[in-house]
Design a protein around this motif. Structure first.
Motif, PDB file in Angstrom:
ATOM      1  N   TYR A  47      35.465  53.947  34.208  1.00 56.14           N
ATOM      2  CA  TYR A  47      36.339  52.988  34.880  1.00 56.14           C
ATOM      3  C   TYR A  47      37.149  52.238  33.836  1.00 56.14           C
ATOM      4  CZ  TYR A  47      33.986  53.788  39.309  1.00 56.14           C
ATOM      5  OH  TYR A  47      33.518  54.372  40.456  1.00 56.14           O
ATOM      6  N   ILE A  48      38.312  51.798  34.251  1.00 56.87           N
ATOM      7  CA  ILE A  48      39.166  51.001  33.388  1.00 56.87           C
ATOM      8  C   ILE A  48      39.599  49.742  34.124  1.00 56.87           C
ATOM      9  CG2 ILE A  48      40.017  52.896  31.950  1.00 56.87           C
ATOM     10  CD1 ILE A  48      42.471  53.072  33.778  1.00 56.87           C
ATOM     11  N   ALA A  49      39.884  48.704  33.354  1.00 53.74           N
ATOM     12  CA  ALA A  49      40.478  47.486  33.894  1.00 53.74           C
ATOM     13  C   ALA A  49      41.927  47.428  33.392  1.00 53.74           C
ATOM     14  CB  ALA A  49      39.706  46.256  33.434  1.00 53.74           C
ATOM     15  N   VAL A  50      42.866  47.274  34.290  1.00 58.08           N
ATOM     16  CA  VAL A  50      44.281  47.275  33.917  1.00 58.08           C
ATOM     17  C   VAL A  50      44.926  45.946  34.311  1.00 58.08           C
ATOM     18  CG1 VAL A  50      44.468  49.782  34.094  1.00 58.08           C
ATOM     19  CG2 VAL A  50      44.946  48.375  36.096  1.00 58.08           C
ATOM     20  N   ASP A  51      45.916  45.542  33.501  1.00 62.00           N
ATOM     21  CA  ASP A  51      46.635  44.304  33.805  1.00 62.00           C
ATOM     22  C   ASP A  51      47.799  44.606  34.750  1.00 62.00           C
ATOM     23  OD1 ASP A  51      48.612  45.460  32.253  1.00 62.00           O
ATOM     24  OD2 ASP A  51      48.308  44.143  30.529  1.00 62.00           O
ATOM     25  N   GLU A  52      48.622  43.589  34.988  1.00 60.80           N
ATOM     26  CA  GLU A  52      49.721  43.739  35.945  1.00 60.80           C
ATOM     27  C   GLU A  52      50.763  44.755  35.500  1.00 60.80           C
ATOM     28  OE1 GLU A  52      50.464  40.339  33.148  1.00 60.80           O
ATOM     29  OE2 GLU A  52      48.820  41.031  34.451  1.00 60.80           O
ATOM     30  N   LYS A  53      50.785  45.067  34.209  1.00 57.27           N
ATOM     31  CA  LYS A  53      51.720  46.069  33.699  1.00 57.27           C
ATOM     32  C   LYS A  53      51.095  47.461  33.614  1.00 57.27           C
ATOM     33  CE  LYS A  53      54.371  42.761  30.912  1.00 57.27           C
ATOM     34  NZ  LYS A  53      54.851  42.430  29.539  1.00 57.27           N
ATOM     35  N   GLY A  54      49.840  47.567  34.029  1.00 52.19           N
ATOM     36  CA  GLY A  54      49.178  48.859  34.015  1.00 52.19           C
ATOM     37  C   GLY A  54      48.542  49.221  32.693  1.00 52.19           C
ATOM     38  N   ILE A  56      45.621  49.283  29.887  1.00 50.77           N
ATOM     39  CA  ILE A  56      44.159  49.217  29.880  1.00 50.77           C
ATOM     40  C   ILE A  56      43.705  48.040  29.025  1.00 50.77           C
ATOM     41  CG2 ILE A  56      42.031  50.403  29.246  1.00 50.77           C
ATOM     42  CD1 ILE A  56      43.380  53.034  29.804  1.00 50.77           C
ATOM     43  N   LYS A  57      42.907  47.185  29.607  1.00 54.73           N
ATOM     44  CA  LYS A  57      42.389  46.018  28.906  1.00 54.73           C
ATOM     45  C   LYS A  57      40.864  46.045  28.751  1.00 54.73           C
ATOM     46  CE  LYS A  57      46.232  43.923  28.099  1.00 54.73           C
ATOM     47  NZ  LYS A  57      46.677  43.723  26.704  1.00 54.73           N
ATOM     48  N   ALA A  58      40.218  46.981  29.441  1.00 53.98           N
ATOM     49  CA  ALA A  58      38.768  47.120  29.332  1.00 53.98           C
ATOM     50  C   ALA A  58      38.388  48.507  29.825  1.00 53.98           C
ATOM     51  CB  ALA A  58      38.047  46.040  30.131  1.00 53.98           C
ATOM     52  N   ALA A  59      37.212  48.977  29.403  1.00 52.63           N
ATOM     53  CA  ALA A  59      36.765  50.311  29.804  1.00 52.63           C
ATOM     54  C   ALA A  59      35.250  50.379  29.809  1.00 52.63           C
ATOM     55  CB  ALA A  59      37.328  51.371  28.864  1.00 52.63           C
ATOM     56  N   ALA A  60      34.732  51.184  30.724  1.00 46.55           N
ATOM     57  CA  ALA A  60      33.288  51.436  30.800  1.00 46.55           C
ATOM     58  C   ALA A  60      33.070  52.882  31.185  1.00 46.55           C
ATOM     59  CB  ALA A  60      32.629  50.511  31.819  1.00 46.55           C
ATOM     60  N   VAL A  83      39.575  41.369  26.936  1.00 48.71           N
ATOM     61  CA  VAL A  83      39.663  40.055  27.562  1.00 48.71           C
ATOM     62  C   VAL A  83      38.296  39.385  27.458  1.00 48.71           C
ATOM     63  CG1 VAL A  83      40.187  38.788  29.669  1.00 48.71           C
ATOM     64  CG2 VAL A  83      41.378  40.943  29.179  1.00 48.71           C
ATOM     65  N   ASP A  84      38.237  38.242  26.810  1.00 53.45           N
ATOM     66  CA  ASP A  84      36.966  37.534  26.631  1.00 53.45           C
ATOM     67  C   ASP A  84      36.605  36.784  27.908  1.00 53.45           C
ATOM     68  OD1 ASP A  84      36.818  38.453  24.050  1.00 53.45           O
ATOM     69  OD2 ASP A  84      37.756  36.682  23.187  1.00 53.45           O
ATOM     70  N   ASP A  85      36.207  37.570  28.914  1.00 49.40           N
ATOM     71  CA  ASP A  85      35.936  36.998  30.232  1.00 49.40           C
ATOM     72  C   ASP A  85      34.757  37.747  30.842  1.00 49.40           C
ATOM     73  OD1 ASP A  85      35.882  36.025  32.792  1.00 49.40           O
ATOM     74  OD2 ASP A  85      37.999  36.408  33.223  1.00 49.40           O
ATOM     75  N   ILE A  86      33.680  37.040  31.113  1.00 53.48           N
ATOM     76  CA  ILE A  86      32.509  37.672  31.692  1.00 53.48           C
ATOM     77  C   ILE A  86      32.833  38.285  33.043  1.00 53.48           C
ATOM     78  CG2 ILE A  86      31.701  35.574  32.827  1.00 53.48           C
ATOM     79  CD1 ILE A  86      29.541  38.303  31.124  1.00 53.48           C
ATOM     80  N   HIS A  87      33.835  37.750  33.731  1.00 55.07           N
ATOM     81  CA  HIS A  87      34.211  38.281  35.045  1.00 55.07           C
ATOM     82  C   HIS A  87      34.666  39.730  34.930  1.00 55.07           C
ATOM     83  CE1 HIS A  87      35.543  38.371  39.154  1.00 55.07           C
ATOM     84  NE2 HIS A  87      36.800  38.579  38.813  1.00 55.07           N
ATOM     85  N   CYS A  88      35.371  40.044  33.874  1.00 57.85           N
ATOM     86  CA  CYS A  88      35.844  41.418  33.667  1.00 57.85           C
ATOM     87  C   CYS A  88      34.663  42.359  33.469  1.00 57.85           C
ATOM     88  CB  CYS A  88      36.795  41.473  32.475  1.00 57.85           C
ATOM     89  SG  CYS A  88      37.531  43.096  32.201  1.00 57.85           S
ATOM     90  N   TYR A  89      33.697  41.961  32.646  1.00 59.98           N
ATOM     91  CA  TYR A  89      32.509  42.779  32.435  1.00 59.98           C
ATOM     92  C   TYR A  89      31.719  42.941  33.739  1.00 59.98           C
ATOM     93  CZ  TYR A  89      32.858  42.954  27.328  1.00 59.98           C
ATOM     94  OH  TYR A  89      33.262  43.211  26.038  1.00 59.98           O
ATOM     95  N   ASN A  90      31.638  41.874  34.514  1.00 61.15           N
ATOM     96  CA  ASN A  90      30.924  41.952  35.790  1.00 61.15           C
ATOM     97  C   ASN A  90      31.568  42.956  36.734  1.00 61.15           C
ATOM     98  OD1 ASN A  90      28.533  40.365  36.091  1.00 61.15           O
ATOM     99  ND2 ASN A  90      29.753  38.507  35.848  1.00 61.15           N
TER     100      ASN A  90
END
Length: 298
Positions: A47-54, A56-60, A83-90
């Motif tokens: 899985y990836i986390a993407v910002d509003e521009k698409g 990749i800001k995180a990956a698992a 992104v130093d945000d526990i919400h993203c990891y969650n």
């Protein structure tokens, strides 16, 4: 931030993200050969986390191959966020754990120098199971290989010795944290067909005609330069404490020199104090330390 299952059209960007951040995390499965044919599937959900521009800001991504599944666990290939945000990891955890049905736990190795990620592991309710140390030897001096009478070191014979290798390795590591799951002949066959295989790099120690130990030498890379990776070094329980592990290690060091490797590297479980002391005595120096963090699903 939006969490997406990795699609084929984003694999290139995912691989680039892994390579960009591999030095911050455990890179055991982030080498070029591990990623060149990477595809998300049942054994490698991603899985990836993407910002509003698409971007990749995180990956698992998890590794749920046959070995890990038989151990009822899955290992993270990568679990990282810019992104130093526990919400993203969650959010990544909630997505990736959908693929861990039937398993007992997931785990990840985190370098002790990455204090930021260690803190996130605590917040996510992971706990430290054990520590592991990476040791490197650069000493050109080679000690003598001395085997007791009635002992013989033989080269592994593909197609013949797979069961013997499993018998010795599984008996030696049955109670070692992280290695309790037995390997199979199929796993050994896959090992000797890998890109890191060196002909003659697997050796079996016999006492008369009884197999009592194994050692493996494989091609590797450390800090951008070739290095020989030694491991496992395994002796069955009833033959431990006789100096045979030292003999296997020295045989591996001799093999490395014969193959023109200037350096050797190995990894040792933090619980295995005897093995670590042996490696230090034989000229290895600790260069890295990681913690194995586990998250129980039951």
């Amino acid at each position: 931030m939006k969490i997406e299952a990795l699609k084929d059209e984003r694999i290139g960007a995912f691989v680039d993200y892994c390579k960009k951040h591999k030095m911050e995390i455990d890179d055991s499965f982030l080498y070029d050969e591990d990623l060149k044919d990477f595809k998300p599937d049942d054994e490698n959900p991603a899985y990836i986390a993407v910002d509003e521009k698409g971007h990749i800001k995180a990956a698992a991504s998890l590794i749920i191959d046959d070995y890990n599944r038989r151990g009822r666990r899955a290992r993270f290939r990568i679990f990282h966020s810019e992104v130093d945000d526990i919400h993203c990891y969650n959010m990544l955890m909630q997505a990736i754990l959908k693929h861990a049905e039937g398993l007992d736990k997931v785990f990840i190795f985190v370098p002790l120098v990455n204090e930021k990620l260690m803190k996130f592991m605590e917040e996510l309710k992971f706990r430290v199971e054990r520590y592991s140390f990476l040791l490197v030897r650069e000493d050109p001096e080679l000690p003598e290989v001395c085997l007791p009478e009635d002992y013989e070191l033989r080269a592994f014979m593909p197609g013949h010795d797979e069961d013997i290798w499993c018998q010795v390795r599984n008996a030696a590591f049955a109670k070692l944290k992280g290695s309790e799951t037995p390997i199979t002949p199929e796993g050994v066959s896959a090992m000797i067909s890998g890109s890191d295989y060196i002909e003659g790099g697997l050796m079996i120690l016999y006492h008369e005609e009884k197999p009592v130990g194994v050692v493996r030498c494989a091609d590797d890379d450390y800090e951008g330069s070739p290095i020989m990776n030694i491991g496992p070094v395994a002796i069955i329980p009833e033959y431990q404490g006789k100096g045979l592990g030292r003999s296997l290690l020295r045989a591996a060091l001799r093999f490395a020199k014969d193959k023109n490797y200037d350096r050797t590297v190995l990894c040792v479980n933090g619980d295995n104090d005897r093995a670590k002391a042996l490696y230090i005595q034989e000229g290895f120096k600790q260069v890295e330390a990681v913690a194995c963090w586990e998250y129980y699903l039951i």
